[in-house]
Enzyme design. Structure first.
Site, PDB file in Angstrom:
ATOM      1  N   SER A 259     -45.256  -4.337 -31.317  1.00 60.47           N
ATOM      2  CA  SER A 259     -45.000  -2.769 -31.527  1.00 60.47           C
ATOM      3  C   SER A 259     -45.161  -2.444 -32.974  1.00 60.47           C
ATOM      4  O   SER A 259     -44.376  -3.032 -33.964  1.00 60.47           O
ATOM      5  CB  SER A 259     -43.436  -2.841 -31.093  1.00 60.47           C
ATOM      6  OG  SER A 259     -43.329  -3.296 -29.691  1.00 60.47           O
TER       7      SER A 259
ATOM      8  N   ARG B 223     -33.650  -5.333 -35.500  1.00 61.08           N
ATOM      9  CA  ARG B 223     -34.935  -5.725 -36.081  1.00 61.08           C
ATOM     10  C   ARG B 223     -34.717  -5.867 -37.527  1.00 61.08           C
ATOM     11  O   ARG B 223     -35.314  -5.284 -38.455  1.00 61.08           O
ATOM     12  CB  ARG B 223     -35.995  -4.690 -35.744  1.00 61.08           C
ATOM     13  CG  ARG B 223     -36.360  -4.232 -34.588  1.00 61.08           C
ATOM     14  CD  ARG B 223     -37.013  -5.499 -33.932  1.00 61.08           C
ATOM     15  NE  ARG B 223     -37.478  -5.466 -32.549  1.00 61.08           N
ATOM     16  CZ  ARG B 223     -36.553  -5.853 -31.384  1.00 61.08           C
ATOM     17  NH1 ARG B 223     -35.349  -5.985 -31.601  1.00 61.08           N
ATOM     18  NH2 ARG B 223     -36.781  -5.418 -30.081  1.00 61.08           N
TER      19      ARG B 223
ATOM     20  N   GLU C 202     -42.935  -1.565 -38.074  1.00 61.91           N
ATOM     21  CA  GLU C 202     -42.420  -2.971 -37.784  1.00 61.91           C
ATOM     22  C   GLU C 202     -43.150  -3.987 -38.643  1.00 61.91           C
ATOM     23  O   GLU C 202     -42.124  -4.869 -39.209  1.00 61.91           O
ATOM     24  CB  GLU C 202     -42.159  -3.133 -36.540  1.00 61.91           C
ATOM     25  CG  GLU C 202     -41.152  -4.586 -36.058  1.00 61.91           C
ATOM     26  CD  GLU C 202     -41.052  -4.403 -34.600  1.00 61.91           C
ATOM     27  OE1 GLU C 202     -40.908  -5.556 -34.188  1.00 61.91           O
ATOM     28  OE2 GLU C 202     -40.761  -3.396 -34.045  1.00 61.91           O
TER      29      GLU C 202
END
Length: 351
Positions: free
Chosen positions: A239, A160, A343
């Site tokens: 998420s 990520r 995130e």
């Protein structure tokens, strides 16, 4: 270019919260994107680049500058090489690769947002990451004041993460180039156990690429991760927290906390994440800390389908979402000594 003053940013995000931008510009060509970025830089105007809005939480006060919505379109497939304009819908792009019988991104089906956002976050799901197929990223470099082509190997990809995320104000992605695989109509190896079970194959097996995409869409839909305007469980940024990566000492301390809280037989998920590092599951942590599916009574709640998604039940504000995010983060830290990291990109606010 389309231009609007004091335009609400909430409709441009999948969370559907956030105040107005002083100025909203919609750019439909690469040249328009570059011209607008240059103009903002020369004037010293704050700039917010918006793609599909699936990874943004904008504060209720809005943005005191120019919001540039990248709405460029265009795709070109030459053999196994696919070029996408940054504004292309990512889920549609995945469907095209599957229709062409090519493997590499079929397990990234149903992820909302634009193609240009995928290298920034190194989008990944169900055992695939976009970094494995990105050959080049074409971007406007705001420091060099030039359009540059960056090879995938120089993008700094990690879980990520990428060089674009590390320097969020430097590059504006214009185009993404992918090298896909022709496996005779078969998918890449199915690495994610949940997907393998649904498909009825052993991990590592290949299946027809369309079957892999359909299985992932079924899994994502069951978790509220495919956009549906009628389903508030999908009014989210996906998420909200990344899966924590712990070094050996942190992991040992974490396991001790788990045993104290849940008993010696409790076994939290653990995945290798490089030398001396272990990744565990944010969803597992959230659930075991007491924040179960549907948690909350206010306008922002945990999804009824997946504990990693914080959702807008219809009239939530950014403050409502932040309050819930802080409650979850602090609760997990108190229970297990692990601090979750958001995130989505937070605009004008902080967790």
């Amino acid at each position: 270019m389309q231009e609007t003053q004091n335009a609400s940013l909430a409709p441009l995000t999948t969370l559907r919260v956030g105040g107005p931008a002083r100025r909203l510009v919609v750019a439909e060509t690469d040249d328009e994107v570059v011209a607008e970025v240059r103009a903002a830089d020369e004037a010293g105007t704050p700039l917010l680049v918006v793609g599909g809005g699936s990874n943004l939480l904008v504060g209720d006060a809005g943005f005191p500058g120019t919001a540039l919505r990248v709405a460029t379109t265009g795709h070109h497939l030459d053999g196994t090489r696919l070029e996408l304009a940054a504004g292309e819908n990512w889920s549609d792009a995945v469907a095209r690769t599957v229709d062409a019988g090519l493997a590499g991104v079929e397990c990234l089906a149903g992820i909302p947002g634009s193609a240009g956002a995928t290298p920034i976050q190194n989008v990944g799901a169900y055992g695939q990451e976009v970094s494995s197929v990105i050959s080049e990223v074409v971007a406007y470099d705001r420091v060099a004041r030039a359009v540059v082509t960056i090879p995938g190997a120089e993008c700094g990809f990690a879980y990520r993460h990428s060089r674009f995320k590390a320097e969020p104000d430097r590059h504006v992605v214009l185009r993404v180039r992918l090298d896909l695989e022709d496996a005779g109509g078969l998918s890449g190896p199915i690495r994610y156990a949940e997907a393998a079970r649904l498909l009825g194959v052993a991990p590592g097996a290949r299946v027809p690429v369309g079957r892999a995409r359909e299985a992932v869409l079924k899994l994502r839909t069951g978790k509220g991760m495919v956009l549906d305007p009628e389903d508030h469980d999908t009014w989210s940024a996906g998420s909200f927290f990344t899966n924590p990566i712990l070094d050996d000492a942190e992991h040992a301390a974490f396991l001790a906390r788990v045993a104290d809280r849940l008993g010696p037989d409790a076994a939290p998920p653990a995945y290798p994440a490089g030398e001396g590092r272990t990744k565990t599951s944010a969803a597992w942590l959230i659930d075991r800390a007491g924040f179960t599916k549907g948690y909350g009574t206010g306008r922002a709640r945990i999804s009824g389908k997946h504990t990693l998604a914080l959702t807008n039940r219809g009239e939530a504000t950014a403050a409502d979402v932040l309050d819930l995010a802080r409650e979850v983060r602090d609760g997990v830290r108190a229970a297990f000594g692990v601090t979750l990291v958001n995130e989505p990109v937070l605009v004008g606010i902080a967790l």
